[in-house]
Design a protein around this motif. Structure first.
Motif, short mmCIF file in Angstrom:
data_model
loop_
_atom_site.label_atom_id
_atom_site.label_comp_id
_atom_site.label_asym_id
_atom_site.label_seq_id
_atom_site.Cartn_x
_atom_site.Cartn_y
_atom_site.Cartn_z
N GLY A 16 0.85 -1.05 -0.02
CA GLY A 16 -0.02 -0.06 -0.01
C GLY A 16 0.83 1.37 0.08
O GLY A 16 2.11 1.29 0.09
N ASP A 17 0.25 2.42 -0.17
CA ASP A 17 0.90 3.64 -0.35
C ASP A 17 2.00 3.55 -1.36
O ASP A 17 2.97 4.45 -1.02
N GLU A 18 2.12 3.07 -2.52
CA GLU A 18 3.19 2.97 -3.30
C GLU A 18 3.02 4.09 -4.19
O GLU A 18 3.82 4.48 -5.29
N GLY A 19 1.86 4.95 -4.14
CA GLY A 19 1.57 6.11 -5.02
C GLY A 19 0.80 5.71 -6.06
O GLY A 19 0.83 6.09 -7.21
N LYS A 20 -0.24 4.72 -5.78
CA LYS A 20 -1.11 4.37 -6.86
C LYS A 20 -2.07 5.60 -7.64
O LYS A 20 -2.28 5.57 -8.69
N GLY A 21 -2.46 6.22 -6.48
CA GLY A 21 -3.24 7.59 -6.89
C GLY A 21 -2.85 8.30 -8.04
O GLY A 21 -3.24 8.56 -9.01
N ARG A 43 -8.44 3.20 2.25
CA ARG A 43 -7.62 3.63 1.11
C ARG A 43 -7.27 5.08 1.44
O ARG A 43 -8.12 5.96 2.06
N GLY A 44 -6.12 5.59 1.06
CA GLY A 44 -5.86 7.03 0.96
C GLY A 44 -4.90 7.14 0.01
O GLY A 44 -3.77 6.82 -0.30
N HIS A 45 -5.36 7.84 -1.34
CA HIS A 45 -4.77 8.06 -2.35
C HIS A 45 -4.61 9.53 -2.56
O HIS A 45 -5.37 10.50 -2.68
N THR A 46 -3.39 9.99 -2.77
CA THR A 46 -2.74 11.43 -2.76
C THR A 46 -2.83 11.76 -4.08
O THR A 46 -2.08 11.13 -4.92
N VAL A 47 -3.30 12.79 -4.60
CA VAL A 47 -3.33 13.41 -6.02
C VAL A 47 -3.29 15.02 -5.85
O VAL A 47 -3.85 15.44 -4.73
N ASN A 384 7.33 4.58 -8.04
CA ASN A 384 7.58 5.84 -7.60
C ASN A 384 8.64 5.82 -6.43
O ASN A 384 9.37 5.05 -6.40
N LYS A 385 8.87 7.24 -6.06
CA LYS A 385 9.93 7.41 -5.05
C LYS A 385 11.33 7.18 -5.62
O LYS A 385 12.31 6.90 -4.58
N PHE A 386 11.48 7.08 -6.85
CA PHE A 386 12.86 6.76 -7.40
C PHE A 386 13.85 7.98 -6.98
O PHE A 386 15.05 7.61 -6.59
P1 GDP Z 1 -1.50 5.44 -2.53
O1 GDP Z 1 -2.21 4.89 -1.45
O2 GDP Z 1 -0.76 4.23 -3.24
O3 GDP Z 1 -2.23 6.24 -3.64
O4 GDP Z 1 -0.17 6.22 -2.03
P2 GDP Z 1 -0.58 7.27 -1.01
O5 GDP Z 1 -0.86 8.56 -1.74
O6 GDP Z 1 -1.17 6.81 0.20
O7 GDP Z 1 1.16 7.65 -0.89
C1 GDP Z 1 2.11 8.02 -1.45
C2 GDP Z 1 2.78 9.09 -0.91
O8 GDP Z 1 4.16 9.24 -1.39
C3 GDP Z 1 2.19 10.22 -1.23
O9 GDP Z 1 2.20 11.35 0.08
C4 GDP Z 1 2.71 11.10 -2.24
O10 GDP Z 1 2.93 12.44 -2.46
C5 GDP Z 1 4.15 10.47 -2.10
N1 GDP Z 1 4.82 10.19 -3.41
C6 GDP Z 1 4.20 9.49 -4.73
N2 GDP Z 1 5.20 9.28 -5.34
C7 GDP Z 1 6.19 9.89 -5.08
C8 GDP Z 1 7.61 10.02 -5.49
O11 GDP Z 1 7.94 9.84 -6.81
N3 GDP Z 1 8.54 10.73 -4.90
C9 GDP Z 1 8.38 11.22 -3.69
N4 GDP Z 1 9.17 11.62 -3.00
N5 GDP Z 1 6.91 11.05 -2.90
C10 GDP Z 1 6.05 10.52 -3.86
#
Ligand code: GDP
Ligand code: MG
Length: 484
Positions: A16-21, A43-47, A384-386
């Motif tokens: 979870g929280d991989e940045g799916k959103g 769920r908690g998807h950040t956009v 994500n988070k590369f």
């Molecule tokens: P989801 O639940 O998979 O949609 O992911 P979340 O939104 O819960 O968590 C992902 C978090 O990582 C969020 O705070 C995003 O802003 C952050 N994030 C997503 N992609 C990246 C990235 O490529 N780099 C960085 N530094 N942060 C990211």
């Protein structure tokens, strides 16, 4: 008739929280609808768009695409009170969903007693206390004798006067069973969430009003999505939670209560598999998880989980860690446990959005990634988070650590055993890649990233056997590199 549309399924491949959103949001142009097929407000998807950032719990990740239809499919559960609050929040930020948000009448309602039950019994496995588990239990239970257990949105709205007293009865029952309205009740004293739900009349009236308020989103025709796709609309199904948390194949019991597998899109999304086109898998370069359970690539295995669990997972918060540690020093530690803390702090957002609980941190586990890509037929991988990988160059580690195999009782294996006992005995086999020293967050083109970053991409692709189509290099919408 013209050509039918196609369906894409997006899923998370870790915990979870991989940045799916944000990946959904990025890929949406070209689609006419975004649909959910599992889960609920856990769920908690950040956009984000410009300076507006939203964490979506109920609404699909397409809110910023004004012409895209948003759909919550039969496989989901909803909490009307939370949904109404969320709609208000996004509308206050200038986003309109009127006329383009639809909810299947088959979604099950999360009742107030589900929230209490989850708060009492779900914490030990790290539940978010959103009542998702108990709501799915009642869906499967259907009824006990003549007492209806699965209350669906469509049923409630077709006869609100019949269902309102059932909501009240269930709430009264759990309060009575656990003696929660006794002033001496330790549970009620300790848990704010429970205290908020003890005024039965008020709580039930609010539930009722909010459920009536969402009638305008009710989709009465079960064939709506199928008809639209048949008529040429493309749909993107976004998975909630992730494969590591699938309730059947994940790390039972530390899992969510629905199926997160790609195939679940065609049971919970109200579209036949006939229109399936491709599967998008999302992972992040440094892993994290909440909740208990084996985490093979965790920094400071054992110690980190114990630390996480202190005070029922509430002892350490973002603020406390910031006051306690200097991450720039901690990252140079010889002890992986401290490296994990430093990575969490330096990545910034590895804390629960509402609970502020720290997440457990780990290296990228390519065994898990390969298995989850394979079992879900992932066609396109996004990482994500590369940008965070360059944090490793500040550690004393010999390079970027990647888990390439597992060792179980002295034998090397290339899969995740399904027995939790075995999985907790597994040791990671690690390979180190050359550090990525340069900051990557301002780069927008694959050609411009360093050879070390390209090398890491290639290494992951080779181990996983799936091509990487894009990497996230920062949280902002535009901080994303597509790889052609
Ligand atoms: P989801 O639940 O998979 O949609 O992911 P979340 O939104 O819960 O968590 C992902 C978090 O990582 C969020 O705070 C995003 O802003 C952050 N994030 C997503 N992609 C990246 C990235 O490529 N780099 C960085 N530094 N942060 C990211
Ligand atoms: Mg999330």
């Amino acid at each position: 008739m013209g050509e039918a549309g196609k369906s894409t399924v997006g899923i998370g491949l870790q915990y979870g929280d991989e940045g799916k959103g944000r990946v959904t949001d990025t890929l949406l142009p070209g689609y006419g609808a975004v649909g959910q097929f599992n889960g609920g407000p856990n769920r908690g998807h950040t956009v984000n768009e410009g300076n507006i950032e939203v964490k979506l719990h109920h609404l699909p990740s397409g809110i910023f695409h004004k012409n895209i239809l948003l759909y919550t499919g039969s496989g989901c559960v909803i909490n009307p009170v939370k949904l109404v609050a969320e709609v208000k929040e996004v509308e206050s930020k200038g986003v309109s969903i009127d006329g383009r948000f639809f909810i299947s009448g088959n979604v099950s309602l999360i009742r107030p007693d589900h929230l209490i039950f989850d708060e009492i019994y779900g914490r030990d496995i790290g539940s978010t206390s959103n009542g998702i588990g108990p709501a799915y239990v009642d869906r499967a239970m259907r009824a006990v004798g003549k007492e209806i257990k699965n209350i669906r949105l469509g049923d409630y709205l077709s006869n609100p006067d019949k269902f309102k007293p059932i909501i009240a009865m269930n709430l009264e029952k759990i309060i009575w069973e656990h003696d929660l309205d006794n002033p001496e009740s330790e549970l009620a004293k300790e848990r704010e969430l429970i205290r908020q739900l003890l005024d039965v009349e008020k709580v039930v009236n609010k539930f009722h009003e909010n459920t009536l308020a969402i009638e305008k989103y009710l989709c009465k025709d079960p064939m709506m999505i199928t008809n639209l796709v048949e008529g040429g609309m493309n749909i993107f199904f976004e998975g909630s939670q992730s494969i590591g948390l699938d309730c059947t194949t994940g790390m039972v019991p530390y899992v969510t209560s629905s199926n997160t597998l790609a195939g679940a899109a065609y049971s919970g999304g109200d579209l036949p598999p006939e229109y399936h086109h491709k599967i998008i898998g999302v992972a992040k370069a440094i892993m994290s998880r909440v909740g208990h359970g084996p985490f093979v690539s965790e920094f400071g295995v054992g110690k980190s989980e114990e630390y996480w669990a202190e005070g029922l997972g509430r002892a350490h918060t973002k603020e406390k860690e910031l006051a306690q540690w200097n991450p720039n020093e901690l990252i140079k530690s010889d002890d992986p446990f401290y490296i994990g803390i430093a990575l969490r702090m330096l990545q910034g957002d590895e804390y629960g959005a509402t609970t502020k609980k720290p997440r457990r941190m780990g290296m990228l586990d390519l065994v898990m990634l390969r298995q989850n890509c394979k079992l879900n037929g992932v066609d396109e991988l996004y990482i994500n988070k590369f940008d965070c990988l360059n944090l490793y160059s500040r550690t004393k580690l010999p390079g970027i650590p990647m888990v390439i195999a597992y060792e179980l009782d002295g034998k090397q294996i290339d899969y995740m055993p399904s027995s939790m006992e075995e999985l907790s005995r597994v040791k990671p086999v690690i390979e180190y890649l050359p550090f990525i020293k340069k900051d990557i967050s301002e780069i927008r083109k694959y050609e411009n990233i360093s050879s070390e970053a390209k090398n890491a991409i290639k290494f992951i692709e080779e181990h996983v056997g799936t091509r990487i189509y894009g990497i996230g290099v920062g949280p902002k919408r535009e901080q994303f590199i597509m790889i052609k």
